[in-house]
Design an enzyme around this catalytic site. Structure first.
Site, PDB file in Angstrom:
ATOM      1  N   TYR A 125       0.818  -1.217   0.000  1.00  0.00           N
ATOM      2  CA  TYR A 125       0.000   0.000   0.000  1.00  0.00           C
ATOM      3  C   TYR A 125       0.852   1.267   0.000  1.00  0.00           C
ATOM      4  CZ  TYR A 125      -4.133  -2.848   0.756  1.00  0.00           C
ATOM      5  OH  TYR A 125      -5.147  -3.758   0.597  1.00  0.00           O
ATOM      6  N   LYS A 176       3.275 -14.901   4.475  1.00  0.00           N
ATOM      7  CA  LYS A 176       3.428 -15.905   3.419  1.00  0.00           C
ATOM      8  C   LYS A 176       4.923 -16.058   3.213  1.00  0.00           C
ATOM      9  CE  LYS A 176       1.742 -18.459   0.042  1.00  0.00           C
ATOM     10  NZ  LYS A 176       0.865 -19.632   0.207  1.00  0.00           N
ATOM     11  N   ASP A 209      -2.802 -18.233   3.680  1.00  0.00           N
ATOM     12  CA  ASP A 209      -3.830 -19.088   3.062  1.00  0.00           C
ATOM     13  C   ASP A 209      -4.393 -20.077   4.082  1.00  0.00           C
ATOM     14  OD1 ASP A 209      -1.217 -20.031   2.949  1.00  0.00           O
ATOM     15  OD2 ASP A 209      -1.347 -20.804   0.902  1.00  0.00           O
ATOM     16  N   ASP A 233      -5.898  -6.294   5.324  1.00  0.00           N
ATOM     17  CA  ASP A 233      -7.098  -5.785   4.662  1.00  0.00           C
ATOM     18  C   ASP A 233      -8.039  -6.944   4.344  1.00  0.00           C
ATOM     19  OD1 ASP A 233      -8.936  -4.344   3.212  1.00  0.00           O
ATOM     20  OD2 ASP A 233      -7.523  -3.575   1.737  1.00  0.00           O
ATOM     21  N   ASP A 237     -11.871  -8.335   6.345  1.00  0.00           N
ATOM     22  CA  ASP A 237     -13.202  -8.512   5.756  1.00  0.00           C
ATOM     23  C   ASP A 237     -13.709  -9.908   6.099  1.00  0.00           C
ATOM     24  OD1 ASP A 237     -13.219  -5.954   4.607  1.00  0.00           O
ATOM     25  OD2 ASP A 237     -13.966  -6.662   2.674  1.00  0.00           O
TER      26      ASP A 237
END
Ligand code: NAI
Ligand code: MG
Length: 332
Positions: A125, A176, A209, A233, A237
């Site tokens: 970002y 990750k 994941d 982010d 959600d």
């Protein structure tokens, strides 16, 4: 003393839910001076301004900022998100994005009780990248990820400090590392070093994941999660969806050093699909206001509002009916 609270309603359902949050603060008897800012997609479409310097300076002069949501379908993607939301996070150094999730009555899994701490000033970002030969068949687009030891360390430390104040006292790093071997390596090493300062705090590491599976199937294993900007982010959600809906998910963009105001906003966006219909749940915004009260030291008012929201679990109604009902309980 009255707090100076900047208010950025924004677009779509943003102003609708922020109005309910302020209604509830009034009911709680919090003394504050509202400073309204006309910012967002609508302002941009009107006069081309995203975040004028004068507004940014006025925001710096506030004790805290409540933001609804910004973004309208007729503004090109990125203009408002980068120019307003991200710029505020970067300029005010709001490096810890703290997002709590507790299972509500419509939760997919009643074991959810966690806080996600999302690094808020770096990663993908930060805007590193660009185009080459844009619009041609051989065009190139790159989007880099910026990770500094300083930025990662302060975010991870904030997560450990939050965990320490919780009963379970556990932090999971989500990343990750097996593919993002540079950024992941920095995060993993920094996490390990900070962990030595908190010997009583339990730790774990999950790939992002796998974390998506666990969040759905066994979210009870998480107490505090710390992760980078992009993963945070997306995971938050998902956190909203598993714990009872995105209309409940609150967030605080904190500058824990308090060198400027912190900013409080629901996780959700401007929801143009339901704007103006009264269907927006104001509880994400109201709970964000609770986080603001806590940060401003208004602990007693925060607790009263938190209890009222917890007791509103099975309430239904329009946006303003829900706000009225919660405000009434706060006063009672
Ligand atoms: P969104 O979060 O606005 O909506 C996603 C879905 O959740 C929609 O179906 C919406 O109706 C529902 N929803 C959202 N908030 C709700 C609430 N309080 N009560 C009930 N249902 C709710 O995300 P979307 O559609 O991807 O983005 C819409 C606009 O918002 C875009 O311009 C986007 O850039 C912007 N956005 C702004 C954010 C911010 O201001 N912090 C964060 C996320 C998106
Ligand atoms: Mg988001």
């Amino acid at each position: 003393m009255a707090h100076r609270i900047g208010i950025i309603g924004g677009d779509g359902i943003g102003p609708e839910v922020v109005a309910e949050a302020m209604k509830v603060l009034d009911a709680a008897g919090v003394e504050y001076t509202p400073v309204a800012f006309d910012l967002g997609g609508a302002r941009y479409l009107r006069d081309g301004e995203v975040l004028p310097d004068a507004d940014l300076e006025a925001i710096r002069g506030c004790d805290a900022v409540m933001l609804g949501a910004v973004g309208t379908p007729d503004v090109p993607p990125g203009v408002i998100e980068r120019g307003l939301l991200l710029r505020l996070r970067f300029e005010l150094d709001l490096y810890a994005n703290v997002r709590p999730f507790v299972a509500g009555s419509s939760a997919l899994n009643d074991g959810v009780d966690m806080i996600v701490v999302r690094e808020n000033t770096e990663g993908t970002y930060a805007g590193e990248g660009g185009f080459l030969r844009k619009g041609t068949p051989r065009e190139v687009a790159t989007q880099g990820s910026v990770n500094t030891r300083f930025g990662v360390e302060r975010c991870v430390r904030h997560a450990f400090e939050l965990a320490q104040a919780r009963e379970r006292n556990h932090v999971t790093l989500v990343h990750k590392t097996n593919v993002l071997t540079f950024a992941g390596d920095l995060w993993e090493r920094t996490f390990g070093i900070v962990a030595t300062e908190f010997p009583r705090t339990g730790t774990a590491y999950h790939h992002v994941d796998a974390a998506c599976i666990y969040l759905v199937q066994d979210p009870g294993r998480y107490d505090v999660i710390v992760t980078d900007n992009l993963f945070g982010d997306i995971l938050t959600d998902l956190g909203g969806a598993i714990s009872g809906g995105i209309g409940r998910a609150a967030s605080a963009n904190l500058n824990p050093d308090r060198s400027g105001p912190s900013l409080f906003e629901p996780v959700h966006g401007s929801a143009p699909d339901i704007a103006g219909t009264g269907k927006a749940d104001p509880r994400a915004a109201i709970t964000s206001a609770v986080m603001m009260l806590d940060f401003l030291g208004e602990t007693e008012a925060a607790q009263r509002v938190r209890d009222a929201v917890a007791n509103s679990e099975d309430m239904t109604g329009t946006t303003s009916e829900l706000g009225d009902a919660i405000a009434e309980r706060v006063q009672a």
